[in-house]
Each structure stands twice: as C-alpha cells, then as structure tokens.
Design a protein around this motif. Structure first.
Motif, short mmCIF file in Angstrom:
data_model
loop_
_atom_site.label_atom_id
_atom_site.label_comp_id
_atom_site.label_asym_id
_atom_site.label_seq_id
_atom_site.Cartn_x
_atom_site.Cartn_y
_atom_site.Cartn_z
N CYS A 188 0.85 -1.18 0.00
CA CYS A 188 0.00 0.00 0.00
C CYS A 188 0.89 1.23 0.00
N ALA A 189 0.34 2.32 -0.50
CA ALA A 189 1.11 3.55 -0.66
C ALA A 189 0.20 4.76 -0.49
N MET A 190 0.81 5.87 -0.09
CA MET A 190 0.07 7.09 0.18
C MET A 190 0.53 8.22 -0.72
N ASP A 191 -0.42 8.95 -1.26
CA ASP A 191 -0.13 10.14 -2.05
C ASP A 191 -0.86 11.32 -1.44
N PRO A 192 -0.18 12.14 -0.67
CA PRO A 192 -0.83 13.32 -0.08
C PRO A 192 -1.31 14.32 -1.14
N GLY A 193 -0.83 14.18 -2.38
CA GLY A 193 -1.25 15.06 -3.45
C GLY A 193 -2.60 14.71 -4.05
N ASN A 194 -3.17 13.56 -3.67
CA ASN A 194 -4.52 13.19 -4.11
C ASN A 194 -4.68 13.15 -5.62
N ARG A 195 -3.76 12.52 -6.30
CA ARG A 195 -3.81 12.49 -7.76
C ARG A 195 -4.53 11.28 -8.32
N LEU A 196 -4.86 10.29 -7.48
CA LEU A 196 -5.49 9.04 -7.95
C LEU A 196 -4.67 8.45 -9.10
N SER A 197 -3.37 8.44 -8.90
CA SER A 197 -2.45 8.08 -9.97
C SER A 197 -2.20 6.58 -10.00
N PHE A 198 -1.82 6.09 -11.18
CA PHE A 198 -1.38 4.70 -11.34
C PHE A 198 0.14 4.60 -11.34
N ARG A 199 0.82 5.75 -11.21
CA ARG A 199 2.28 5.75 -11.27
C ARG A 199 2.88 5.62 -9.87
N PRO A 200 3.75 4.64 -9.65
CA PRO A 200 4.36 4.48 -8.33
C PRO A 200 5.10 5.73 -7.86
N ASN A 201 5.71 6.46 -8.78
CA ASN A 201 6.50 7.63 -8.38
C ASN A 201 5.65 8.75 -7.80
N ASP A 202 4.35 8.69 -8.00
CA ASP A 202 3.46 9.71 -7.43
C ASP A 202 3.11 9.45 -5.98
N TYR A 203 3.54 8.32 -5.44
CA TYR A 203 3.28 7.95 -4.06
C TYR A 203 4.59 8.04 -3.28
N ASN A 204 4.57 8.74 -2.17
CA ASN A 204 5.84 8.97 -1.49
C ASN A 204 5.99 8.23 -0.16
N ILE A 205 4.96 7.50 0.24
CA ILE A 205 5.05 6.71 1.47
C ILE A 205 4.58 5.30 1.15
N TRP A 206 5.38 4.30 1.56
CA TRP A 206 5.11 2.91 1.20
C TRP A 206 5.18 2.01 2.43
N GLY A 207 4.37 0.97 2.42
CA GLY A 207 4.48 -0.07 3.42
C GLY A 207 5.55 -1.07 3.05
N GLN A 208 5.71 -2.09 3.91
CA GLN A 208 6.77 -3.08 3.69
C GLN A 208 6.31 -4.21 2.79
N GLY A 209 5.00 -4.31 2.57
CA GLY A 209 4.47 -5.33 1.67
C GLY A 209 3.99 -6.57 2.40
N THR A 210 3.05 -7.27 1.76
CA THR A 210 2.56 -8.55 2.27
C THR A 210 2.45 -9.52 1.10
N GLN A 211 2.90 -10.74 1.32
CA GLN A 211 2.97 -11.73 0.23
C GLN A 211 1.60 -12.38 0.02
N VAL A 212 1.20 -12.43 -1.24
CA VAL A 212 0.01 -13.17 -1.65
C VAL A 212 0.45 -14.22 -2.65
N THR A 213 0.13 -15.47 -2.36
CA THR A 213 0.48 -16.57 -3.24
C THR A 213 -0.79 -17.35 -3.58
N VAL A 214 -1.05 -17.50 -4.87
CA VAL A 214 -2.24 -18.19 -5.33
C VAL A 214 -1.80 -19.44 -6.10
N SER A 215 -2.18 -20.58 -5.59
CA SER A 215 -1.81 -21.83 -6.26
C SER A 215 -2.90 -22.25 -7.23
N ALA A 216 -2.48 -22.93 -8.27
CA ALA A 216 -3.42 -23.35 -9.32
C ALA A 216 -4.31 -24.51 -8.86
#
Length: 124
Positions: A96-124
């Motif tokens: 997850c990421a936060m953009d205080p500029g409220n741009r509703l952007s799809f570009r990662p560079n527009d978000y300046n705060i990031w979490g550490q991530g959580t793994q999702v694994t989907v088996s067939a």
C-alpha cells in the motif's frame, strides 16, 4: 512521520478470496489518496487500485477490475483491498502507498510513502 503496515496476505487456491489491510499512522491519511501496488518476482511494480481521500472515487487496473475492491475507513486510518476470484497470476508482494497530493495516480513515483508489503500466493 507516517508509517504504513500491510497485513492479510497468505497462501490460497485459485478462486479463493483474501482481504488485505493497510493501517496508517499519522493525520495525513484522511487527506490522502491511497493506492495498492504489487510486484511479482522479476517484474516491475504495477498498479492495482487507488481510492481518493473521501472514498468517493476509485480506480483499478484492467487485470483486477471486477474482482478486486478497494475501500477505506478514515476513522480507523485503514485501507482495504478485497480480492475475489484470485488467479495464480495475482501472486505477488502487495504494497500500500500514500499520495498526499490526491492524484489518484497509477504511477508508483506519485506515491511517497510505502508499506513493507505482504505476500500473496495463489496456487493453481
């Protein structure tokens, strides 16, 4: 200083559902666009979904549209990603990421705060 902490990832089978959560500290959460991104091994980080500060407008990648839903609870400073009908190609680390500029952007560079991530694994 704002921090984001994701949770809810895991190992599931194709067709199952998961709900990711991202808890934020700090007062800027309620004023910021929040986004979800994912990164699979060997691939670039890609946009999944985003939601405006008031929750009224959301945006999705075509690959998840109709299966994933982003929502937020500003009182709890938390953003969610409900993932249904999961596919093996959804396997990735989700950020997850936060953009205080409220741009509703799809570009990662527009978000300046990031979490550490959580793994999702989907088996067939």
């Amino acid at each position: 200083q704002v921090e984001l902490v994701e949770s809810g990832g895991g190992l599931v089978q194709a067709g199952d559902s998961l709900r990711l959560s991202c808890a934020a500290s700090g007062r800027t959460f309620a004023l910021s666009t929040m986004g979800w991104f994912r990164q699979a091994p060997g691939k670039e980080r890609e946009f999944v979904a985003a939601i405006t500060w008031n929750g009224r407008i959301s945006n999705y990648a075509d690959s998840v549209k109709g299966r994933f839903t982003i929502s937020r609870d500003n009182a709890k400073r938390t953003v969610f990603l409900q993932m249904n009908s999961l596919k093996p190609e959804d396997t990735a680390v989700y950020f997850c990421a936060m953009d205080p500029g409220n741009r509703l952007s799809f570009r990662p560079n527009d978000y300046n705060i990031w979490g550490q991530g959580t793994q999702v694994t989907v088996s067939a």
